[in-house]
Design a protein around this motif. Structure first.
Motif, mmCIF file in Angstrom:
data_model
loop_
_atom_site.group_PDB
_atom_site.id
_atom_site.type_symbol
_atom_site.label_atom_id
_atom_site.label_comp_id
_atom_site.label_asym_id
_atom_site.label_seq_id
_atom_site.Cartn_x
_atom_site.Cartn_y
_atom_site.Cartn_z
ATOM 1 N N UNK A 135 10.749 1.552 -4.040
ATOM 2 C CA UNK A 135 9.954 0.944 -2.965
ATOM 3 C C UNK A 135 9.677 -0.518 -3.218
ATOM 4 N N UNK A 136 9.315 -0.861 -4.444
ATOM 5 C CA UNK A 136 9.039 -2.254 -4.780
ATOM 6 C C UNK A 136 10.295 -3.111 -4.628
ATOM 7 N N UNK A 137 11.416 -2.595 -5.088
ATOM 8 C CA UNK A 137 12.675 -3.339 -4.952
ATOM 9 C C UNK A 137 13.042 -3.526 -3.484
ATOM 10 N N UNK A 138 12.791 -2.523 -2.681
ATOM 11 C CA UNK A 138 13.088 -2.619 -1.247
ATOM 12 C C UNK A 138 12.227 -3.678 -0.576
ATOM 13 N N UNK A 139 10.941 -3.699 -0.893
ATOM 14 C CA UNK A 139 10.049 -4.706 -0.295
ATOM 15 C C UNK A 139 10.480 -6.112 -0.697
ATOM 16 N N UNK A 140 10.773 -6.313 -1.962
ATOM 17 C CA UNK A 140 11.189 -7.635 -2.435
ATOM 18 C C UNK A 140 12.513 -8.040 -1.797
ATOM 19 N N UNK A 141 13.470 -7.124 -1.736
ATOM 20 C CA UNK A 141 14.772 -7.430 -1.128
ATOM 21 C C UNK A 141 14.627 -7.805 0.336
ATOM 22 N N UNK A 142 13.824 -7.065 1.072
ATOM 23 C CA UNK A 142 13.640 -7.364 2.498
ATOM 24 C C UNK A 142 13.010 -8.742 2.665
ATOM 25 N N UNK A 143 12.051 -9.070 1.822
ATOM 26 C CA UNK A 143 11.442 -10.400 1.910
ATOM 27 C C UNK A 143 12.451 -11.493 1.619
ATOM 28 N N UNK A 144 13.277 -11.304 0.610
ATOM 29 C CA UNK A 144 14.261 -12.338 0.270
ATOM 30 C C UNK A 144 15.316 -12.493 1.354
ATOM 31 N N UNK A 145 15.731 -11.377 1.943
ATOM 32 C CA UNK A 145 16.771 -11.423 2.969
ATOM 33 C C UNK A 145 16.235 -11.999 4.279
ATOM 34 N N UNK A 146 15.045 -11.601 4.667
ATOM 35 C CA UNK A 146 14.508 -12.006 5.971
ATOM 36 C C UNK A 146 13.634 -13.254 5.927
ATOM 37 N N UNK A 147 13.454 -13.843 4.760
ATOM 38 C CA UNK A 147 12.610 -15.031 4.656
ATOM 39 C C UNK A 147 13.060 -16.170 5.579
ATOM 40 N N UNK A 169 0.844 -1.200 0.000
ATOM 41 C CA UNK A 169 0.000 0.000 0.000
ATOM 42 C C UNK A 169 0.879 1.250 0.000
ATOM 43 N N UNK A 170 1.971 1.192 0.742
ATOM 44 C CA UNK A 170 2.894 2.331 0.758
ATOM 45 C C UNK A 170 3.571 2.513 -0.595
ATOM 46 N N UNK A 171 3.844 1.432 -1.297
ATOM 47 C CA UNK A 171 4.430 1.522 -2.637
ATOM 48 C C UNK A 171 3.407 2.096 -3.620
ATOM 49 N N UNK A 172 2.137 1.854 -3.363
ATOM 50 C CA UNK A 172 1.096 2.356 -4.238
ATOM 51 C C UNK A 172 0.938 3.867 -4.208
ATOM 52 N N UNK A 173 1.353 4.510 -3.133
ATOM 53 C CA UNK A 173 1.223 5.970 -3.039
ATOM 54 C C UNK A 173 2.062 6.680 -4.102
ATOM 55 N N UNK A 174 3.365 6.394 -4.211
ATOM 56 C CA UNK A 174 4.107 7.049 -5.293
ATOM 57 C C UNK A 174 3.662 6.585 -6.678
ATOM 58 N N UNK A 175 3.156 5.361 -6.778
ATOM 59 C CA UNK A 175 2.667 4.884 -8.076
ATOM 60 C C UNK A 175 1.470 5.717 -8.521
ATOM 61 N N UNK A 176 0.589 6.022 -7.592
ATOM 62 C CA UNK A 176 -0.580 6.838 -7.924
ATOM 63 C C UNK A 176 -0.205 8.291 -8.203
ATOM 64 N N UNK A 177 0.959 8.700 -7.703
ATOM 65 C CA UNK A 177 1.422 10.074 -7.915
ATOM 66 C C UNK A 177 2.333 10.201 -9.129
#
Length: 62
Positions: free
Chosen positions: A46-58, A29-37
């Motif tokens: 933001x999308x890369x950060x979310x994916x990276x955090x998931x891969x690292x902390x999985x 949802x937070x990534x969607x804010x700049x997308x809508x703007x």
């Protein structure tokens, strides 16, 4: 987003499942804010950060 996030958390006895999913919903949802703007640069970052955090902390979530 709070209602959706709260809806995916399932309680089973003393444990709870779905907390990572709820946090992921908030992140997307937070990534969607700049997308809508129309801020493609911040959306990709933001999308890369979310994916990276998931891969690292999985491994920690298992």
């Amino acid at each position: 987003m709070g209602i959706l996030g709260g809806g995916v958390i399932l309680r089973e006895g003393t444990s709870a499942r779905g907390r990572n999913t709820a946090a992921t919903l908030w992140c997307w949802a937070a990534v969607g804010v700049p997308a809508a703007s129309d801020r493609l640069d911040l959306t990709v970052l933001g999308a890369a950060t979310v994916v990276d955090i998931h891969l690292i902390l999985q491994p920690a979530a298992a």
